[in-house]
Design a protein around this motif. Structure first.
Motif, PDB file in Angstrom:
ATOM      1  N   THR A   1       0.830  -1.203   0.000  1.00 11.48           N
ATOM      2  CA  THR A   1       0.000   0.000   0.000  1.00 11.48           C
ATOM      3  C   THR A   1       0.870   1.263   0.000  1.00 11.48           C
ATOM      4  N   HIS A   2       2.088   1.138  -0.467  1.00  9.28           N
ATOM      5  CA  HIS A   2       3.005   2.280  -0.470  1.00  9.28           C
ATOM      6  C   HIS A   2       2.677   3.301  -1.557  1.00  9.28           C
ATOM      7  N   LEU A   3       1.882   2.920  -2.523  1.00 12.82           N
ATOM      8  CA  LEU A   3       1.465   3.843  -3.580  1.00 12.82           C
ATOM      9  C   LEU A   3      -0.059   3.892  -3.616  1.00 12.82           C
ATOM     10  N   PRO A   4      -0.621   5.032  -3.989  1.00 15.16           N
ATOM     11  CA  PRO A   4      -2.075   5.110  -4.137  1.00 15.16           C
ATOM     12  C   PRO A   4      -2.562   4.161  -5.240  1.00 15.16           C
ATOM     13  N   ALA A   5      -3.726   3.583  -5.054  1.00 13.15           N
ATOM     14  CA  ALA A   5      -4.278   2.615  -6.006  1.00 13.15           C
ATOM     15  C   ALA A   5      -4.476   3.213  -7.395  1.00 13.15           C
ATOM     16  N   ASN A   6      -4.738   4.527  -7.473  1.00 14.86           N
ATOM     17  CA  ASN A   6      -4.982   5.137  -8.788  1.00 14.86           C
ATOM     18  C   ASN A   6      -3.730   5.205  -9.659  1.00 14.86           C
ATOM     19  N   TYR A   7      -2.569   4.844  -9.134  1.00 14.86           N
ATOM     20  CA  TYR A   7      -1.354   4.847  -9.952  1.00 14.86           C
ATOM     21  C   TYR A   7      -1.468   3.828 -11.090  1.00 14.86           C
ATOM     22  N   MET A   8      -2.239   2.776 -10.892  1.00 12.26           N
ATOM     23  CA  MET A   8      -2.431   1.792 -11.972  1.00 12.26           C
ATOM     24  C   MET A   8      -3.152   2.446 -13.149  1.00 12.26           C
ATOM     25  N   GLU A   9      -4.153   3.288 -12.863  1.00 10.44           N
ATOM     26  CA  GLU A   9      -4.896   3.963 -13.929  1.00 10.44           C
ATOM     27  C   GLU A   9      -4.075   5.085 -14.571  1.00 10.44           C
ATOM     28  N   LEU A  10      -3.170   5.664 -13.813  1.00 12.22           N
ATOM     29  CA  LEU A  10      -2.344   6.758 -14.335  1.00 12.22           C
ATOM     30  C   LEU A  10      -1.118   6.257 -15.085  1.00 12.22           C
ATOM     31  N   PHE A  11      -0.442   5.254 -14.516  1.00 10.03           N
ATOM     32  CA  PHE A  11       0.885   4.874 -15.005  1.00 10.03           C
ATOM     33  C   PHE A  11       1.034   3.409 -15.409  1.00 10.03           C
ATOM     34  N   GLY A  12      -0.027   2.621 -15.304  1.00 11.78           N
ATOM     35  CA  GLY A  12       0.074   1.211 -15.674  1.00 11.78           C
ATOM     36  C   GLY A  12       0.274   1.034 -17.164  1.00 11.78           C
ATOM     37  N   ASN A  13       0.569  -0.182 -17.569  1.00 16.16           N
ATOM     38  CA  ASN A  13       0.749  -0.474 -18.997  1.00 16.16           C
ATOM     39  C   ASN A  13      -0.493  -0.081 -19.781  1.00 16.16           C
ATOM     40  N   GLY A  14      -0.295   0.564 -20.904  1.00 16.77           N
ATOM     41  CA  GLY A  14      -1.393   0.952 -21.775  1.00 16.77           C
ATOM     42  C   GLY A  14      -2.049   2.267 -21.420  1.00 16.77           C
ATOM     43  N   THR A  15      -1.584   2.933 -20.356  1.00 11.67           N
ATOM     44  CA  THR A  15      -2.163   4.224 -19.981  1.00 11.67           C
ATOM     45  C   THR A  15      -1.433   5.360 -20.692  1.00 11.67           C
TER      46      THR A  15
END
Length: 161
Positions: A62-76
């Motif tokens: 939980t060291h990063l906010p969950a929305n980082y996947m939507e911002l910086f994940g593959n394909g974003t």
């Protein structure tokens, strides 16, 4: 050998941070022609993917906010960003914190077999190596983007803000 892996993470991350620190604020959200993203995105992407591979983000850390996947994940991409986007300063702090956490991983863990192979890796140590390669690839993209932005000028390039 195990100490070498963590030393490589340290050297690579310190170099990555040095490159990011040399990028001016007006360059971070420029998307030069021929590039899919921005320096800002690449920075968050390296942080997010490293958190995924080394710590099991978003499920096991939980060291990063969950929305980082939507911002910086593959394909974003930055063109799709909505809501709170961390600043470059925030990302740099998180990158430094992440390096400290990586250095606390027990060396024995590098020998651990993955539950199922990922990206051709069968052990956690192999995955660590691929993670370092991933960071270096994005470091090269950032360096290329910075050169193009400086050569062409910010005013003549696409801004994603």
């Amino acid at each position: 050998m195990n100490k070498l892996v963590f030393k490589q993470f340290e050297i690579g991350r310190e170099y990555f941070l040095k490159i990011i620190e040399a990028v001016s604020e007006d360059q971070t959200d420029v998307q030069p022609d021929g590039f899919n993203n921005t320096i800002h995105w690449h920075t968050g992407h390296v942080l997010t993917v490293t958190e995924q591979t080394m710590f099991g983000f978003p499920h096991a850390t939980t060291h990063l906010p969950a929305n980082y996947m939507e911002l910086f994940g593959n394909g974003t991409k930055p063109a799709d960003w909505t809501g709170d986007v961390p600043t470059m300063d925030e990302l740099m702090i998180q990158l430094k914190d992440q390096l400290s956490r990586i250095q606390q991983i027990p060396a024995e863990q590098l020998k651990d077999t993955l539950e199922k192979p990922f990206l051709g890796c069968k052990t956690f140590g192999e995955l660590a190596g691929v993670t370092m390669m991933h960071e270096a690839t994005h470091m090269g993209q950032i360096q290329a983007m910075k050169r193009i932005i400086e050569h062409v000028g910010v005013g003549k390039l696409n801004l994603t803000k």
